[in-house]
Write an enzyme that holds these catalytic residues in place. Structure first.
Site, PDB file in Angstrom:
ATOM      1  N   TYR A 109      -8.845  15.424  -1.215  1.00 57.28           N
ATOM      2  CA  TYR A 109      -9.196  14.724   0.026  1.00 57.28           C
ATOM      3  C   TYR A 109     -10.709  14.665   0.157  1.00 57.28           C
ATOM      4  CZ  TYR A 109      -4.805  13.907   2.479  1.00 57.28           C
ATOM      5  OH  TYR A 109      -3.595  13.417   2.872  1.00 57.28           O
TER       6      TYR A 109
ATOM      7  N   GLU B 187     -12.485  12.525   2.977  1.00 55.87           N
ATOM      8  CA  GLU B 187     -12.917  11.657   4.076  1.00 55.87           C
ATOM      9  C   GLU B 187     -14.406  11.851   4.348  1.00 55.87           C
ATOM     10  OE1 GLU B 187      -9.990  13.156   4.093  1.00 55.87           O
ATOM     11  OE2 GLU B 187      -8.538  12.163   5.413  1.00 55.87           O
TER      12      GLU B 187
ATOM     13  N   ASP C  63     -15.410 -13.514   1.380  1.00 60.74           N
ATOM     14  CA  ASP C  63     -14.354 -12.820   0.641  1.00 60.74           C
ATOM     15  C   ASP C  63     -14.340 -13.413  -0.770  1.00 60.74           C
ATOM     16  OD1 ASP C  63     -12.028 -11.881  -0.501  1.00 60.74           O
ATOM     17  OD2 ASP C  63     -10.789 -12.190   1.273  1.00 60.74           O
TER      18      ASP C  63
ATOM     19  N   THR D  74     -11.830  -7.575  -4.047  1.00 64.09           N
ATOM     20  CA  THR D  74     -10.998  -6.620  -4.764  1.00 64.09           C
ATOM     21  C   THR D  74     -11.705  -6.300  -6.073  1.00 64.09           C
ATOM     22  OG1 THR D  74      -9.755  -8.466  -5.718  1.00 64.09           O
ATOM     23  CG2 THR D  74      -8.800  -7.402  -3.778  1.00 64.09           C
TER      24      THR D  74
ATOM     25  N   LYS E  20      -8.195  -8.577 -10.232  1.00 60.48           N
ATOM     26  CA  LYS E  20      -8.342 -10.027 -10.398  1.00 60.48           C
ATOM     27  C   LYS E  20      -9.363 -10.332 -11.497  1.00 60.48           C
ATOM     28  CE  LYS E  20      -6.892 -11.226  -5.689  1.00 60.48           C
ATOM     29  NZ  LYS E  20      -6.976  -9.971  -4.908  1.00 60.48           N
TER      30      LYS E  20
ATOM     31  N   ARG F 272      -6.694  -1.720  -9.195  1.00 56.99           N
ATOM     32  CA  ARG F 272      -6.372  -2.312  -7.894  1.00 56.99           C
ATOM     33  C   ARG F 272      -7.115  -1.549  -6.806  1.00 56.99           C
ATOM     34  NH1 ARG F 272      -2.419  -5.936  -8.100  1.00 56.99           N
ATOM     35  NH2 ARG F 272      -2.186  -5.846  -5.846  1.00 56.99           N
TER      36      ARG F 272
END
Length: 492
Positions: free
Chosen positions: A79, A81, A256, A285, A288, A294
């Site tokens: 973790y 954060e 985008d 992203t 692509k 991903r």
């Protein structure tokens, strides 16, 4: 150019790299076999399917084996954060290294002032960007007026006022049927619910962006956020003009570039067609056309950096550290001459594919392409997009149906099929192979007939494909694919 070439500096052939990793993947799958063999079997089957089909989905690609291997590590267990050097958990020093390397590569690759590698996906990147813009443009000025340092210092009455102001803001993006994305203000999407939304489209005749019409619509609507970018528009955009339009009404320009990030990274899109020098915020992203894992990525000017850095706790939870590590590897690969050559090939191959389709009677939205994708209007074959997509899949050609401007069949059945060149270009396909792919696509579409529904009305999903066509197309596809093996040397 093969996707599996190692680009860390050593000139090692892709086959050698894949052979090095073959035993590792065999061991991994044998371990999975002992726990849940169905997952191991599905994993092997997926590789077989991808090797044996013509992958033409414009949003898909093949990540290199080093990128894939990077995701399968114990970074998955941590973790983290917060941001680099400012985590809410102890023991994040190695995650700090991973995130720092990923953002360093992103800034250098795209020439950005700031990069944020934590978003889990494209929609997460867009949501984080939207809320960061709201925080920067609405929350921060109002906090100063209220005499507060943060929202926790506000009275309940002031907080309710601020919350209402968040919900009163306006967003404008390209309409879905013109080639925009769900997250650009489509009403059923969260982006269409959190903003007052209006869309701009394309010229009814040319199906191209009309910047004068966009300017007129923006002047009338006066959005806080102007979104540029697309998921199914086969042309380039002048982002300098879009910035001028945004500046006229004081809007934040968000681009985008999820679909065409690889063409930006590969220096195919430069000058006014490169969004980074012109936009306040750019989202993408990392898969692509960028050919990574991903995930999502945000680039921004320094002005917006503090607000984007609050992605957690604003929108995101814990970052996926193992995926950030894979993003770093993919971004390192993209900073090579090999990747620039690949990006040029993607665009050149798309032109060859479009020309091959047009020469055989297919109708293309906008009449062609100058990026990585082609949108076929299958109405002139008497088919819906769903029928065409299904028939092509029967023949081993993997595509996705997509709406066309003013689509009579709506967003589910559609009248179009979207195809792209990133994946097969990664396998080494060139102009001649893509011309052959165009021939195979048209052969399938010409030999597919819609089936009338039991009500007597034209069916939108059922179809018949003439006998022998699927087998014939698969056989010809196999010849193409055998010449350009996927992950050569990798044997499971």
């Amino acid at each position: 150019m093969c996707v599996c070439r190692r680009t860390s500096g050593a000139d090692v052939s892709s086959t050698d790299v894949n052979r090095e990793l073959s035993s590792a993947y065999r061991t991994i799958l044998s371990v999975i076999d002992q726990i849940e063999p169905r997952i191991a079997d599905a994993t092997r089957a997926e590789l077989t399917d991808q090797r044996e089909s013509l992958k033409l989905i414009a949003s898909e690609n093949y990540a290199s084996l080093p990128v894939l291997a990077t995701m399968g590590t114990w970074f998955s267990d941590k973790y983290a954060e917060g941001t680099v050097g400012h985590r809410f958990y102890a023991g994040c020093q190695n995650v700090d290294t991973v995130e720092s390397v990923a953002t360093e590569h992103a800034r250098e690759l795209f020439g950005a002032e700031y990069a944020y590698a934590q978003p889990h996906s494209g929609i997460d990147a867009n949501l984080t960007a939207f809320w960061a813009i709201l925080a920067h443009r609405v929350e921060q000025p109002r906090l100063a007026e209220f005499g507060a340092k943060n929202v926790n210092d506000l009275s309940e009455a002031d907080w309710e006022t601020l919350r209402k102001e968040f919900g009163e803001q306006r967003l404008m993006g390209m309409s879905l049927d013109a080639g925009g994305h769900l997250t650009h203000g489509f009403r059923p999407n969260i982006s269409g619910k959190m903003f007052h939304q209006r869309s701009y489209g394309t010229d009814p005749e040319t199906q191209l962006l009309d910047y004068d019409k966009v300017r007129e619509a923006v002047r009338e609507f006066k959005p806080l956020v102007l979104v540029a970018g697309y998921s199914a528009y086969a042309r380039r955009i002048n982002f300098a003009t879009m910035r001028e339009i945004a500046d006229e009404v004081g809007a934040t320009l968000l681009v985008d570039m999820a679909h065409f990030a690889g063409l930006v990274a590969g220096k195919v899109f430069t000058g006014d067609e490169d969004p980074v020098p012109h936009a306040h915020v750019v989202t993408t992203t990392t898969h692509k056309s960028l050919r990574g894992p991903r995930g999502g990525l945000i680039l921004a000017t320094e002005e917006y950096a503090p607000s984007v850095d609050r992605g957690c706790p604003l929108v995101l939870g814990g970052p996926l550290s193992h995926v950030m590590a894979a993003k770093a590897v993919a971004l390192a690969e993209a900073r090579t001459p090999d990747f620039q050559a690949y990006a040029r090939d993607v665009a050149d191959n798309a032109k060859s594919l479009a020309e091959g389709l047009l020469s055989r009677g297919a109708k293309l939205v906008t009449g062609g392409t100058d990026n990585h994708l082609v949108l076929i209007d299958v109405n002139n074959f008497g088919l819906t997009g769903r029928q065409a997509e299904s028939a092509l899949l029967d023949a081993g050609v993997v595509t996705n149906r997509n709406a066309v401007p003013n689509d009579p069949n709506g967003a589910w059945y559609t009248s179009g099929v979207r195809i792209g060149t990133p994946a097969l270009t990664s396998r080494g396909f060139g102009a001649d192979e893509f011309d052959k792919v165009a021939e195979l696509i048209v052969e399938v579409l010409q030999n597919t007939e819609p089936v009338t529904a039991s009500t007597g009305k034209p069916g939108k999903a059922k179809y018949t494909l003439a006998d022998g066509v699927a087998d014939r197309v698969k056989a010809q596809s196999a010849e193409l694919l055998d010449n350009h093996p996927l992950y050569p040397g990798l044997e499971l």
